[in-house]
Design an enzyme around this catalytic site. Structure first.
Site, PDB file in Angstrom:
ATOM      1  N   ASP A  52       0.960  -1.291   0.047  1.00  0.00           N
ATOM      2  CA  ASP A  52      -0.142  -0.097   0.112  1.00  0.00           C
ATOM      3  C   ASP A  52       0.730   1.338  -0.112  1.00  0.00           C
ATOM      4  O   ASP A  52       0.699   1.982   0.883  1.00  0.00           O
ATOM      5  CB  ASP A  52      -0.780   0.116   1.227  1.00  0.00           C
ATOM      6  CG  ASP A  52      -2.054  -1.266   1.242  1.00  0.00           C
ATOM      7  OD1 ASP A  52      -2.222  -1.599  -0.033  1.00  0.00           O
ATOM      8  OD2 ASP A  52      -2.513  -1.456   2.043  1.00  0.00           O
ATOM      9  N   HIS A 148      17.753  -1.710 -13.617  1.00  0.00           N
ATOM     10  CA  HIS A 148      16.457  -1.840 -13.108  1.00  0.00           C
ATOM     11  C   HIS A 148      16.848  -2.205 -11.602  1.00  0.00           C
ATOM     12  O   HIS A 148      16.095  -1.522 -10.777  1.00  0.00           O
ATOM     13  CB  HIS A 148      15.313  -2.585 -13.434  1.00  0.00           C
ATOM     14  CG  HIS A 148      15.542  -3.956 -13.481  1.00  0.00           C
ATOM     15  ND1 HIS A 148      16.066  -4.663 -14.552  1.00  0.00           N
ATOM     16  CD2 HIS A 148      15.101  -4.938 -12.562  1.00  0.00           C
ATOM     17  CE1 HIS A 148      16.102  -5.897 -14.218  1.00  0.00           C
ATOM     18  NE2 HIS A 148      15.423  -6.059 -12.875  1.00  0.00           N
ATOM     19  N   ASP A 208      11.721 -16.114  -9.066  1.00  0.00           N
ATOM     20  CA  ASP A 208      11.452 -14.939  -9.992  1.00  0.00           C
ATOM     21  C   ASP A 208      10.988 -15.560 -11.467  1.00  0.00           C
ATOM     22  O   ASP A 208       9.952 -15.291 -12.046  1.00  0.00           O
ATOM     23  CB  ASP A 208      12.596 -14.151 -10.285  1.00  0.00           C
ATOM     24  CG  ASP A 208      12.277 -12.866 -11.209  1.00  0.00           C
ATOM     25  OD1 ASP A 208      11.289 -12.810 -11.610  1.00  0.00           O
ATOM     26  OD2 ASP A 208      13.355 -12.402 -12.062  1.00  0.00           O
ATOM     27  N   LYS A 209      11.871 -16.531 -12.020  1.00  0.00           N
ATOM     28  CA  LYS A 209      11.455 -17.458 -13.232  1.00  0.00           C
ATOM     29  C   LYS A 209      10.400 -18.209 -12.834  1.00  0.00           C
ATOM     30  O   LYS A 209       9.648 -18.358 -13.864  1.00  0.00           O
ATOM     31  CB  LYS A 209      12.731 -18.227 -13.471  1.00  0.00           C
ATOM     32  CG  LYS A 209      13.909 -17.477 -14.121  1.00  0.00           C
ATOM     33  CD  LYS A 209      15.173 -18.254 -14.499  1.00  0.00           C
ATOM     34  CE  LYS A 209      16.195 -17.362 -15.094  1.00  0.00           C
ATOM     35  NZ  LYS A 209      16.928 -16.624 -14.016  1.00  0.00           N
TER      36      LYS A 209
END
Length: 631
Positions: A52, A148, A208-209
């Site tokens: 949030d 990133h 992640d993968k």
């Protein structure tokens, strides 16, 4: 698609761990999120505090697959739901290890930090995900090495500070180190095997993968699923690294193969549009290939045209500015009336009308040829060959093609570890040897594997479709020069590392990986023998399936074609450059034709008229924009 429905939604662990005296990381579930992949994701109080926030909600406006939704319309899922999925799998895996191997002394705080790292690992993605840091940033700021992951660390610090998240500096360093997959960035007392969960530098097998491979497959309709529950329950820590049951070796290899498959057929997709032969008017039409990569380059060029005025790239260094940097930057440019943005707006208009850069060449080439391609096949060489051929014709027409109008794109596609097989860097155990980690040997899993686990995708684009044929001929001319310069011999494919050479790093995730025979210098793929004698790859030879005349792409003004069932069901089939005789013009000078659906001969049902005579739903819009495009 699979759900970890057997995983409990709460974990009965004692409160007040030594490293969590205030109980912040106690898994107190406060709500659940319905997910298309994992069914229901439980959200715990500490995770809720990060969800949030503005930086995490920003991920709703960053598409997971960048421009792929232009080709796969359903692939419009975002980094927001992907990060929720990664956080969920991270907790499931860490909690499984905590419950089944108490000797590891995994605490609430360990599990909570891993979960938060999974949630926040993509906070730093820019517009269109990897398009931003992979293509735009290096061109917008020369020498820029911004990635990133750096943005994720910046935005994580911003969230902790501005939303007053009650975690210690040690926890902050730990989470950021987990995101980077680098244990040297935090306290050396942190458990090293936890770094295999979010960003596994050892073999690339991480949650992640596990999430994006399932999610991207599902959202593109390319059906692939694996039992995430089984993989999670198979995990076991041995030698300070996560190992798996040998029974799951085939499935793990399949995940790596699927990664390669997604890169080749989805992320780097091209749409080969078949020739449309309109036999009843004697017209052959071929629009060519539309590539998702071409769309990426158009977006990057539009941003670069706007960069001097809008200073877009600089926003990545300021968290407050980065907070509003998302995929809707194109809409911001389109809405603007600033004359400095007119060139950018015109390029975006081409994109909206699908008047894209054209893919001239598509070649899958051996991984070992990458450096040769980079050195020899350049936009400058191709442009010079095209110019020389044009001047030799002596047509007297101006030659407007420049090197900037030609894009040579070289992409490495692999199973997760460049030319290496990730399974060679994964250790396994068996039911009979629960505490003995070993590499999978011959016969332990399928032997149907390529000799090398990477290849190069070479693509050449032209920004000026009218030069398609000339760019294609010029590329072939460059290949002739290249083959003459290199010694002619048969390439030998590099072999997969043997088990003897494929040693898995021990306590450090950063040991040098074993060399694949014939490969050296990272992506260059050169072995000592190849340095002495370069060879011309047969994969680069002329593609007879794609031969076109040099005039391909040129022609008379575009024509709008509609097939008429009845006046209320008129639909545009295509726009094309005619090869037949459609010389009658509309009164406004735009050429076009409407052809009766029941026509069976060239003369039957052929109708022509002014733009304003075309009835809804056609309304003349296709003709109008084609007229504008050919002015």
């Amino acid at each position: 698609m699979s759900a970890l429905d057997s995983q409990p939604t709460s974990f009965p662990l004692p409160m007040g761990d030594v490293d969590d005296p205030h109980g912040f990381f106690v898994p107190n579930e406060v709500r659940g999120v319905k997910d298309v992949i994992h069914t229901l994701i439980p959200i715990h109080a500490h995770l809720n505090q990060f969800i949030d926030t503005g930086p995490f909600q920003r991920l709703r406006d960053i598409k997971q697959l960048g421009t792929s939704s232009y080709v796969w319309p359903s692939a419009s899922h975002t980094r927001f739901e992907h990060c929720l999925g990664v956080a969920y799998l991270a907790r499931c895996l860490a909690s499984h290890l905590q419950a089944n191997q108490p000797n590891l002394k995994i605490t609430n705080r360990d599990v909570g930090c891993v979960e938060i790292a999974g949630l926040c690992h993509d906070l730093g993605h820019g517009p269109w995900s990897h398009v931003w840091d992979g293509i735009f940033m290096p061109r917008a700021i020369k020498g820029c090495e911004w990635q990133h992951e750096r943005g994720s660390e910046m935005m994580f610090d911003y969230v902790v500070k501005n939303y007053h998240i009650p975690i210690s500096n040690r926890d902050v360093r730990f989470v950021k180190a987990l995101i980077a997959g680098d244990p040297t960035q935090c306290d050396p007392s942190e458990k090293p095997f936890l770094f295999d969960i979010i960003a596994n530098k050892r073999n690339g097998l991480d949650v992640d993968k596990f999430d994006y491979i399932q999610r991207d497959s599902y959202m593109t309709g390319t059906s692939f699923s694996f039992e995430a529950t089984r993989i999670v329950k198979s995990a076991r820590v041995l030698d300070n690294q996560i190992c798996y049951n040998i029974k799951d070796a085939n499935q793990i290899y399949g995940i790596c193969h699927r990664r390669f498959d997604l890169h080749k057929h989805v992320y780097n997709h091209k749409t080969g549009e078949d020739s449309l032969v309109l036999f009843f008017v004697g017209i052959a039409y071929n629009r060519g290939c539309i590539s998702a990569r071409a769309i990426e380059y158009m977006i990057v060029d539009a941003l670069l045209l706007a960069e001097p005025h809008m200073k877009i790239a600089e926003r990545v260094y300021d968290p407050e500015s980065f907070l509003y940097l998302n995929d809707y930057i194109l809409n911001e440019i389109e809405r603007s009336k600033d004359p400095e943005l007119e060139a950018s707006r015109q390029l975006i208009k081409r994109l909206r009308h699908r008047e894209l850069y054209r893919e001239v060449v598509w070649k899958a080439v051996e991984f070992t040829s990458k450096k040769d391609i980079q050195d020899y096949i350049t936009s400058e060489r191709i442009m010079e060959k095209a110019r020389k051929a044009f001047e030799e014709e002596g047509s007297g027409e101006p030659f407007t093609l420049t090197a900037d109008d030609i894009i040579v794109d070289i992409t490495t596609m692999h199973y997760g570890m460049k030319e290496h097989n990730p399974v060679d860097f994964t250790k396994f155990y068996s039911k009979k040897h629960l505490d003995k980690p070993m590499h999978a040997g011959p016969g332990d899993y399928s032997g149907l594997r390529p000799p090398t686990h990477a290849e190069i995708l070479l693509r050449i684009f032209t920004k000026k479709p009218e030069y398609f044929g000339r760019v294609h001929d010029a590329y072939n001319a460059v290949l002739v020069d290249m083959s003459e310069e290199f010694s002619a011999s048969t390439d030998t494919a590099p072999a997969t590392p043997t088990l003897a050479s494929a040693r898995t790093p021990g306590t450090s995730s950063f040991e040098t990986l074993p060399k694949t025979p014939g490969a050296d210098a990272g992506d260059a793929g050169y072995g000592s023998e190849q340095k002495k004698k370069r060879t011309f790859s047969r994969s680069l030879s002329k593609n007879h399936f794609a031969d076109v005349p040099k005039e391909y792409g040129q022609g008379s003004p575009k024509v709008a074609l509609a097939v008429v069932g009845d006046s209320g069901a008129m639909t545009v089939v295509a726009t094309f450059q005619p090869t037949g005789d459609l010389s009658q013009l509309f009164e406004d000078g735009t050429e076009g034709a409407i052809i009766d659906e029941g026509a069976t001969t060239p003369s039957q049902g052929l109708k022509r008229g002014r733009e304003d005579e075309l009835q809804p739903p056609f309304e003349g819009t296709e003709v109008k924009r084609r007229k504008e495009a050919t002015k």
